[in-house]
Design a protein around this motif. Sequence first.
Motif, mmCIF file in Angstrom:
data_model
loop_
_atom_site.group_PDB
_atom_site.id
_atom_site.type_symbol
_atom_site.label_atom_id
_atom_site.label_comp_id
_atom_site.label_asym_id
_atom_site.label_seq_id
_atom_site.Cartn_x
_atom_site.Cartn_y
_atom_site.Cartn_z
ATOM 1 N N ALA A 118 93.944 92.054 -11.924
ATOM 2 C CA ALA A 118 94.775 91.005 -11.328
ATOM 3 C C ALA A 118 95.965 91.754 -10.708
ATOM 4 O O ALA A 118 95.755 92.716 -9.979
ATOM 5 C CB ALA A 118 95.175 89.976 -12.361
ATOM 6 N N PHE A 119 97.203 91.381 -11.040
ATOM 7 C CA PHE A 119 98.323 92.193 -10.549
ATOM 8 C C PHE A 119 99.075 92.815 -11.720
ATOM 9 O O PHE A 119 100.278 92.983 -11.685
ATOM 10 C CB PHE A 119 99.258 91.358 -9.662
ATOM 11 N N ARG A 137 96.384 96.318 4.525
ATOM 12 C CA ARG A 137 95.313 96.235 5.523
ATOM 13 C C ARG A 137 95.018 94.790 5.916
ATOM 14 O O ARG A 137 94.459 94.533 6.969
ATOM 15 C CB ARG A 137 94.052 96.950 5.033
ATOM 16 N N LYS A 197 87.264 103.722 -5.766
ATOM 17 C CA LYS A 197 87.359 103.212 -7.138
ATOM 18 C C LYS A 197 86.850 104.223 -8.171
ATOM 19 O O LYS A 197 86.848 103.947 -9.370
ATOM 20 C CB LYS A 197 86.581 101.890 -7.265
ATOM 21 N N ASN A 203 97.036 96.888 0.046
ATOM 22 C CA ASN A 203 96.804 95.513 0.497
ATOM 23 C C ASN A 203 97.374 95.233 1.886
ATOM 24 O O ASN A 203 97.134 94.164 2.441
ATOM 25 C CB ASN A 203 97.368 94.525 -0.528
ATOM 26 N N HIS A 258 94.772 98.667 -11.630
ATOM 27 C CA HIS A 258 95.321 97.372 -12.008
ATOM 28 C C HIS A 258 94.212 96.326 -12.116
ATOM 29 O O HIS A 258 93.174 96.414 -11.467
ATOM 30 C CB HIS A 258 96.463 96.922 -11.078
ATOM 31 N N ASP A 278 95.590 85.371 -9.724
ATOM 32 C CA ASP A 278 96.927 85.721 -9.243
ATOM 33 C C ASP A 278 97.220 85.147 -7.858
ATOM 34 O O ASP A 278 96.329 84.600 -7.189
ATOM 35 C CB ASP A 278 97.094 87.254 -9.235
ATOM 36 N N THR A 282 90.232 87.662 -6.341
ATOM 37 C CA THR A 282 90.236 87.857 -4.884
ATOM 38 C C THR A 282 90.028 89.354 -4.599
ATOM 39 O O THR A 282 89.588 90.092 -5.465
ATOM 40 C CB THR A 282 91.575 87.372 -4.307
ATOM 41 N N GLY A 283 90.333 89.772 -3.386
ATOM 42 C CA GLY A 283 90.096 91.164 -2.998
ATOM 43 C C GLY A 283 88.792 91.231 -2.224
ATOM 44 O O GLY A 283 87.993 90.285 -2.249
ATOM 45 N N SER A 284 88.554 92.359 -1.554
ATOM 46 C CA SER A 284 87.331 92.447 -0.749
ATOM 47 C C SER A 284 86.088 92.618 -1.624
ATOM 48 O O SER A 284 84.987 92.236 -1.228
ATOM 49 C CB SER A 284 87.423 93.568 0.283
ATOM 50 N N THR A 285 86.246 93.147 -2.840
ATOM 51 C CA THR A 285 85.081 93.441 -3.675
ATOM 52 C C THR A 285 84.204 92.222 -3.983
ATOM 53 O O THR A 285 82.988 92.290 -3.823
ATOM 54 C CB THR A 285 85.514 94.158 -4.967
ATOM 55 N N GLY A 296 88.198 92.411 -10.268
ATOM 56 C CA GLY A 296 88.059 93.620 -9.470
ATOM 57 C C GLY A 296 88.986 94.655 -10.107
ATOM 58 O O GLY A 296 89.667 94.368 -11.093
ATOM 59 N N LEU A 297 89.022 95.829 -9.534
ATOM 60 C CA LEU A 297 89.933 96.868 -10.024
ATOM 61 C C LEU A 297 90.757 97.388 -8.861
ATOM 62 O O LEU A 297 90.203 97.707 -7.803
ATOM 63 C CB LEU A 297 89.136 98.039 -10.603
ATOM 64 N N GLY A 298 92.065 97.466 -9.020
ATOM 65 C CA GLY A 298 92.867 98.120 -7.996
ATOM 66 C C GLY A 298 92.548 99.605 -8.014
ATOM 67 O O GLY A 298 92.118 100.132 -9.040
ATOM 68 N N TYR A 331 96.143 83.814 -1.734
ATOM 69 C CA TYR A 331 94.881 83.863 -2.457
ATOM 70 C C TYR A 331 94.239 82.472 -2.532
ATOM 71 O O TYR A 331 93.021 82.351 -2.674
ATOM 72 C CB TYR A 331 95.085 84.490 -3.832
HETATM 73 C C1 GLP Z 1 94.299 92.888 -5.396
HETATM 74 C C2 GLP Z 1 94.036 91.827 -6.462
HETATM 75 C C3 GLP Z 1 93.105 92.307 -7.543
HETATM 76 C C4 GLP Z 1 91.936 93.042 -6.926
HETATM 77 C C5 GLP Z 1 92.433 94.250 -6.196
HETATM 78 C C6 GLP Z 1 91.324 95.095 -5.594
HETATM 79 O O1 GLP Z 1 95.451 93.622 -5.553
HETATM 80 N N1 GLP Z 1 95.235 91.348 -7.054
HETATM 81 O O2 GLP Z 1 92.684 91.200 -8.317
HETATM 82 O O3 GLP Z 1 91.029 93.409 -7.933
HETATM 83 O O4 GLP Z 1 93.272 93.812 -5.150
HETATM 84 O O5 GLP Z 1 91.031 94.682 -4.315
HETATM 85 P P1 GLP Z 1 89.769 95.119 -3.473
HETATM 86 O O6 GLP Z 1 88.630 94.391 -4.074
HETATM 87 O O7 GLP Z 1 90.076 94.638 -2.089
HETATM 88 O O8 GLP Z 1 89.654 96.580 -3.600
#
Ligand code: GLP
Length: 240
Positions: free
Chosen positions: A140-141, A167, A202, A165, A138, A67, A36-39, A132-134, A80
């Motif tokens: 996932a979580f 937002r 990022k 998150n 991170h 997650d 998940t996430g906006s990416t 994705g990458l936090g 999610y």
């Molecule tokens: C969340 C998810 C991650 C995701 C990250 C990045 O915390 N658990 O899996 O990669 O956000 O989110 P975004 O793609 O919105 O930057």
Amino acid sequence: MKLIVCENYEEMSKEGAKIIAKLLKEKPKCVLGLATGSTPVGMYQELAKMNKAGEISFKDVTSYNLDEYYPLAPEHDQSYRYFMNHNLFDHVDIDKSRTHVPDGLAKDPAAMGKAYDEAIEAAGGIDLQVLGLGPNGHIAFNEPEENLYVGTHLTGLTDSTIEANSRFFASKADVPTQAVTMGIGSIMKAKKIIVLASGKAKHYVIEKMLDDRITTQVPGTILKCHPDVVLLCDKEAYNG
Ligand code: GLP
């Protein structure tokens, strides 16, 4: 790790969709690990377009998401599960009964996590994991920590992740402080991994992903030990 630097978010989304489409054509009964996430939203839109055009089908696909917030009901509009339905599953021909998201209401999260990992194994393992990458690195979580977990587990969220998150929530106070997440081992068992990263926020993590070290303080760096990872980022994430 194979690096692909794309011109912008749109191109990155198309490249990611192409990799998934190739797998769907080669192995229609594949197991996808989804994020998940906006990416990944743009990539999911591309896949929905390709599905509508009859180029690819999800009808025999099984999916496992990384997650879920804890505790949070699947019907909650920030869950999610809700995200996946709205951003992908409702727009493609996937059989929703074969889509899985960790149970954000599990009474016994440890037992749920063990069963989740066992179910992935029983399904034949993940053919392709999307990540994705936090901004803190991170995956996932799995947050930066001295010790990281191997399997799916309950975890606390760092203040920076809650902030990042928030937002999507009415206020920061509404963001759950815990989540259930696949562990590093669950992720590393995937046969192939694609990592998506877009935007200046990022850049810090991308730099860490491209040097020759791994650290549990930037969990994404552990992916360097995986034999088949494609890192797809746009110029903003790459150049900062
Ligand atoms: C969340 C998810 C991650 C995701 C990250 C990045 O915390 N658990 O899996 O990669 O956000 O989110 P975004 O793609 O919105 O930057």
